[in-house]
Structures are given as structure tokens and as C-alpha cells.
Scaffold this motif. Structure first.
Motif, PDB file in Angstrom:
ATOM      1  N   ARG A  86       0.821  -1.214   0.000  1.00  0.00           N
ATOM      2  CA  ARG A  86       0.000   0.000   0.000  1.00  0.00           C
ATOM      3  C   ARG A  86       0.858   1.269   0.000  1.00  0.00           C
ATOM      4  NH1 ARG A  86      -4.752  -1.747  -1.917  1.00  0.00           N
ATOM      5  NH2 ARG A  86      -6.234  -2.358  -0.319  1.00  0.00           N
ATOM      6  N   LEU A  87       2.051   1.194   0.557  1.00  0.00           N
ATOM      7  CA  LEU A  87       2.921   2.371   0.556  1.00  0.00           C
ATOM      8  C   LEU A  87       3.381   2.741  -0.852  1.00  0.00           C
ATOM      9  CD1 LEU A  87       5.090   1.787   3.756  1.00  0.00           C
ATOM     10  CD2 LEU A  87       3.090   3.265   3.482  1.00  0.00           C
ATOM     11  N   ASP A  88       3.228   1.816  -1.802  1.00  0.00           N
ATOM     12  CA  ASP A  88       3.577   2.092  -3.199  1.00  0.00           C
ATOM     13  C   ASP A  88       2.415   2.677  -3.993  1.00  0.00           C
ATOM     14  OD1 ASP A  88       6.259   1.420  -3.300  1.00  0.00           O
ATOM     15  OD2 ASP A  88       5.827  -0.708  -3.575  1.00  0.00           O
ATOM     16  N   GLU A  89       1.242   2.750  -3.395  1.00  0.00           N
ATOM     17  CA  GLU A  89       0.076   3.301  -4.098  1.00  0.00           C
ATOM     18  C   GLU A  89       0.245   4.816  -4.210  1.00  0.00           C
ATOM     19  OE1 GLU A  89      -2.230   1.640  -5.548  1.00  0.00           O
ATOM     20  OE2 GLU A  89      -2.070  -0.344  -4.639  1.00  0.00           O
ATOM     21  N   ARG A  90       0.276   5.294  -5.402  1.00  0.00           N
ATOM     22  CA  ARG A  90       0.496   6.724  -5.630  1.00  0.00           C
ATOM     23  C   ARG A  90      -0.609   7.279  -6.514  1.00  0.00           C
ATOM     24  NH1 ARG A  90       6.129   6.985  -4.092  1.00  0.00           N
ATOM     25  NH2 ARG A  90       6.148   5.372  -2.507  1.00  0.00           N
ATOM     26  N   THR A  91      -0.447   8.491  -6.911  1.00  0.00           N
ATOM     27  CA  THR A  91      -1.394   9.244  -7.752  1.00  0.00           C
ATOM     28  C   THR A  91      -2.821   9.136  -7.240  1.00  0.00           C
ATOM     29  OG1 THR A  91      -1.636   7.479  -9.408  1.00  0.00           O
ATOM     30  CG2 THR A  91       0.107   9.078  -9.781  1.00  0.00           C
ATOM     31  N   ASP A  92      -3.755   8.698  -8.075  1.00  0.00           N
ATOM     32  CA  ASP A  92      -5.164   8.740  -7.682  1.00  0.00           C
ATOM     33  C   ASP A  92      -5.526   7.715  -6.598  1.00  0.00           C
ATOM     34  OD1 ASP A  92      -4.747   6.680  -9.495  1.00  0.00           O
ATOM     35  OD2 ASP A  92      -6.796   6.751 -10.250  1.00  0.00           O
ATOM     36  N   LYS A  93      -4.617   6.831  -6.235  1.00  0.00           N
ATOM     37  CA  LYS A  93      -4.847   5.851  -5.158  1.00  0.00           C
ATOM     38  C   LYS A  93      -4.087   6.244  -3.895  1.00  0.00           C
ATOM     39  CE  LYS A  93      -6.630   2.547  -7.981  1.00  0.00           C
ATOM     40  NZ  LYS A  93      -7.963   2.206  -8.082  1.00  0.00           N
ATOM     41  N   ARG A  98       3.393  13.119   3.362  1.00  0.00           N
ATOM     42  CA  ARG A  98       4.766  13.521   3.716  1.00  0.00           C
ATOM     43  C   ARG A  98       4.904  13.700   5.223  1.00  0.00           C
ATOM     44  NH1 ARG A  98       3.942  16.854  -0.779  1.00  0.00           N
ATOM     45  NH2 ARG A  98       3.562  18.658   0.530  1.00  0.00           N
ATOM     46  N   GLN A  99       3.946  14.406   5.823  1.00  0.00           N
ATOM     47  CA  GLN A  99       4.015  14.681   7.252  1.00  0.00           C
ATOM     48  C   GLN A  99       3.868  13.417   8.083  1.00  0.00           C
ATOM     49  OE1 GLN A  99       4.893  17.713   8.587  1.00  0.00           O
ATOM     50  NE2 GLN A  99       5.152  16.384  10.356  1.00  0.00           N
ATOM     51  N   LYS A 100       2.912  12.564   7.709  1.00  0.00           N
ATOM     52  CA  LYS A 100       2.675  11.325   8.448  1.00  0.00           C
ATOM     53  C   LYS A 100       3.916  10.423   8.380  1.00  0.00           C
ATOM     54  CE  LYS A 100      -0.953  10.097   9.890  1.00  0.00           C
ATOM     55  NZ  LYS A 100      -1.509  10.293  11.244  1.00  0.00           N
ATOM     56  N   ALA A 101       4.537  10.319   7.208  1.00  0.00           N
ATOM     57  CA  ALA A 101       5.746   9.492   7.056  1.00  0.00           C
ATOM     58  C   ALA A 101       6.882  10.036   7.926  1.00  0.00           C
ATOM     59  CB  ALA A 101       6.170   9.441   5.593  1.00  0.00           C
ATOM     60  N   GLU A 135      11.472   1.290   6.671  1.00  0.00           N
ATOM     61  CA  GLU A 135      12.161   2.563   6.906  1.00  0.00           C
ATOM     62  C   GLU A 135      12.557   3.255   5.594  1.00  0.00           C
ATOM     63  OE1 GLU A 135      15.271   5.409   7.949  1.00  0.00           O
ATOM     64  OE2 GLU A 135      15.591   3.552   6.862  1.00  0.00           O
ATOM     65  N   PRO A 136      13.228   2.577   4.651  1.00  0.00           N
ATOM     66  CA  PRO A 136      13.554   3.266   3.388  1.00  0.00           C
ATOM     67  C   PRO A 136      12.302   3.673   2.596  1.00  0.00           C
ATOM     68  CG  PRO A 136      14.723   1.160   3.545  1.00  0.00           C
ATOM     69  CD  PRO A 136      13.796   1.230   4.703  1.00  0.00           C
ATOM     70  N   LYS A 137      11.276   2.828   2.645  1.00  0.00           N
ATOM     71  CA  LYS A 137      10.030   3.141   1.920  1.00  0.00           C
ATOM     72  C   LYS A 137       9.369   4.386   2.520  1.00  0.00           C
ATOM     73  CE  LYS A 137       8.190   0.482  -0.518  1.00  0.00           C
ATOM     74  NZ  LYS A 137       8.293   0.284  -1.957  1.00  0.00           N
ATOM     75  N   LEU A 138       9.403   4.494   3.858  1.00  0.00           N
ATOM     76  CA  LEU A 138       8.835   5.676   4.523  1.00  0.00           C
ATOM     77  C   LEU A 138       9.629   6.928   4.160  1.00  0.00           C
ATOM     78  CD1 LEU A 138       8.076   4.062   7.977  1.00  0.00           C
ATOM     79  CD2 LEU A 138       6.385   4.907   6.345  1.00  0.00           C
ATOM     80  N   ARG A 139      10.940   6.792   4.075  1.00  0.00           N
ATOM     81  CA  ARG A 139      11.774   7.950   3.696  1.00  0.00           C
ATOM     82  C   ARG A 139      11.492   8.403   2.266  1.00  0.00           C
ATOM     83  NH1 ARG A 139      15.116   9.714   7.409  1.00  0.00           N
ATOM     84  NH2 ARG A 139      15.687   8.321   9.120  1.00  0.00           N
ATOM     85  N   GLU A 140      11.152   7.482   1.382  1.00  0.00           N
ATOM     86  CA  GLU A 140      10.756   7.852   0.012  1.00  0.00           C
ATOM     87  C   GLU A 140       9.536   8.773   0.034  1.00  0.00           C
ATOM     88  OE1 GLU A 140       9.867   4.614  -2.634  1.00  0.00           O
ATOM     89  OE2 GLU A 140      11.731   3.573  -2.121  1.00  0.00           O
ATOM     90  N   LEU A 141       8.647   8.511   0.989  1.00  0.00           N
ATOM     91  CA  LEU A 141       7.403   9.286   1.068  1.00  0.00           C
ATOM     92  C   LEU A 141       7.625  10.711   1.572  1.00  0.00           C
ATOM     93  CD1 LEU A 141       5.014   6.521   2.431  1.00  0.00           C
ATOM     94  CD2 LEU A 141       5.128   7.436   0.096  1.00  0.00           C
ATOM     95  N   PHE A 142       8.814  11.026   2.074  1.00  0.00           N
ATOM     96  CA  PHE A 142       9.123  12.397   2.500  1.00  0.00           C
ATOM     97  C   PHE A 142       8.993  13.361   1.320  1.00  0.00           C
ATOM     98  CE2 PHE A 142      12.274  11.440   6.211  1.00  0.00           C
ATOM     99  CZ  PHE A 142      11.291  10.726   6.866  1.00  0.00           C
ATOM    100  N   HIS A 143       9.104  12.830   0.096  1.00  0.00           N
ATOM    101  CA  HIS A 143       9.086  13.666  -1.109  1.00  0.00           C
ATOM    102  C   HIS A 143       7.849  13.406  -1.971  1.00  0.00           C
ATOM    103  CE1 HIS A 143      13.160  14.549   0.080  1.00  0.00           C
ATOM    104  NE2 HIS A 143      13.414  13.264   0.082  1.00  0.00           N
TER     105      HIS A 143
END
Length: 193
Positions: A72-79, A136-139, A111-119
Motif C-alpha cells: 500500500r505504501l507504493d500506491e500513488r497518484t489517484d490511489k 509527507r508529514q505522516k511518514a 524505513e527506506p520506503k517511509l523515507r521515500e514518502l518524505f518527497h
């Protein structure tokens, strides 16, 4: 074929049900996906508690739940809501889940996946709102919390204490205290024990 009323939604539910059956998806995968769906509302408290309890059922169930969250952390754009809800579940696990829920987030593959979400950046075309800001804030909050052991343990302690204050669920085996009540209305008085 014409659909009457909410027919399209019913067809979508039927499709999802058949897909789950065909893939022989476990109950815990299904429950985790339901808690992290793309609907406009967040996971319910009941869903969060149920998933947190399930992580204590053994490594197989634990891994099923965490694998769905990781995907689910890989779900981007409209999801993007799926990603946001996965972060809500992860944060709940940090605060109220079993202690073994912490390491995959702190030092494991999350941890690395969460850091990706910073951006992470996504502007909802329907509203024009920056949906990425909450992710971004939640990650950042999760990584910061998982990284500071003292603060995490303090917050877990507070969460465990407040859990007992918030309410009583059907599985909390709490016997009611005997209370004596007195009511007075004018000259009439009523006592109840």
C-alpha cells in the motif's frame, strides 16, 4: 446491460469478491485491504484494534498484514488514500500494537520506503488540494517516532493507559461497580441500588 440504482457499485463489490475467491486471499489480507481502501474515510477504530491484535497471532498472520501495508505504501497518484491509510495503520501499530511491530518500521524494510514518502507529491485534480502533504508529514512523524525509543515508549505507555479510559468494548471483561443512586424530585425520593 443496465444497472439500477447502485448497480455499478454492486458489480464492483461482486468483482472484488470473485477476485478474492480466485486468488484465495487470506482473511487478514482482506481485512488489511479493507482498512486501507481507497474510500474517502479512514480505517475504523475497530479495524485498527483487530489488525493490531492479529499481529500477535504468529508470524504468518503478521507477515500477511505487513506485506499488504508495504504494498500500500507504493500506491500513488489517484490511489494515494491507500498509502495514507497504511500510514495510519502503521502509526497505530507503533503506539498500540505488539512490541514486535516496531522493528520492521524502525530498522526493517519499511524505513527506506517511509523515507521515500518524505518527497511524495500529488495534487488532487478534483479539489486542487495537495494530498501529498498529509502523506509527507505522516511518514516523517512515523520515522521520527520509531527512531526515538524513549519517546516511543512514553507514547506507548500513554496509549495503553488511555485505552482503558476511552471506553468499554464487549471483549473487556469489566464487571460494573455497584452504585447507589438517589433521586429527589420535590417531596418524592427514589433510591436505586
Amino acid at each position: 446491460m443496465q444497472f439500477v440504482g447502485g448497480g455499478a457499485k454492486n458489480m464492483k463489490k461482486l468483482y472484488k469478491s470473485l477476485k478474492k475467491s480466485a486468488l484465495e486471499e487470506s482473511a487478514w489480507c482482506t481485512k488489511t485491504k479493507e482498512a486501507t481502501s481507497n474510500e474517502a474515510w479512514g480505517p475504523t477504530g475497530t479495524q485498527l484494534v483487530e489488525l493490531a491484535r492479529a499481529t500477535t497471532f504468529g508470524p504468518e498472520v503478521f507477515n500477511e498484514i505487513y506485506n499488504v501495508l508495504y504494498a500500500r505504501l507504493d500506491e500513488r497518484t489517484d490511489k494515494w488514500r491507500k498509502c495514507h491509510k497504511a500510514l495510519i495503520v502503521i502509526e497505530f501499530f507503533l503506539l498500540r500494537g505488539d512490541e514486535h511491530c516496531i522493528n520492521p518500521i524502525r530498522i526493517g524494510r519499511f524505513e527506506p520506503k517511509l523515507r521515500e514518502l518524505f518527497h511524495f507529491s500529488y495534487q488532487d485534480p478534483a479539489t486542487g488540494r495537495d494530498a501529498g502533504a498529509t502523506i509527507r508529514q505522516k511518514a516523517k512523524d512515523i520515522v521520527e517516532l520509531a527512531g526515538d525509543v524513549e519517546i516511543l515508549m512514553e507514547k506507548r505507555e500513554v496509549a495503553m493507559r488511555t485505552r482503558n479510559c476511552v471506553g468499554i468494548s464487549s471483549d473487556d471483561n469489566i464487571t460494573p461497580n455497584k452504585v447507589e443512586e438517589n433521586y429527589t424530585a420535590g417531596r418524592n425520593s427514589v433510591s436505586r441500588k
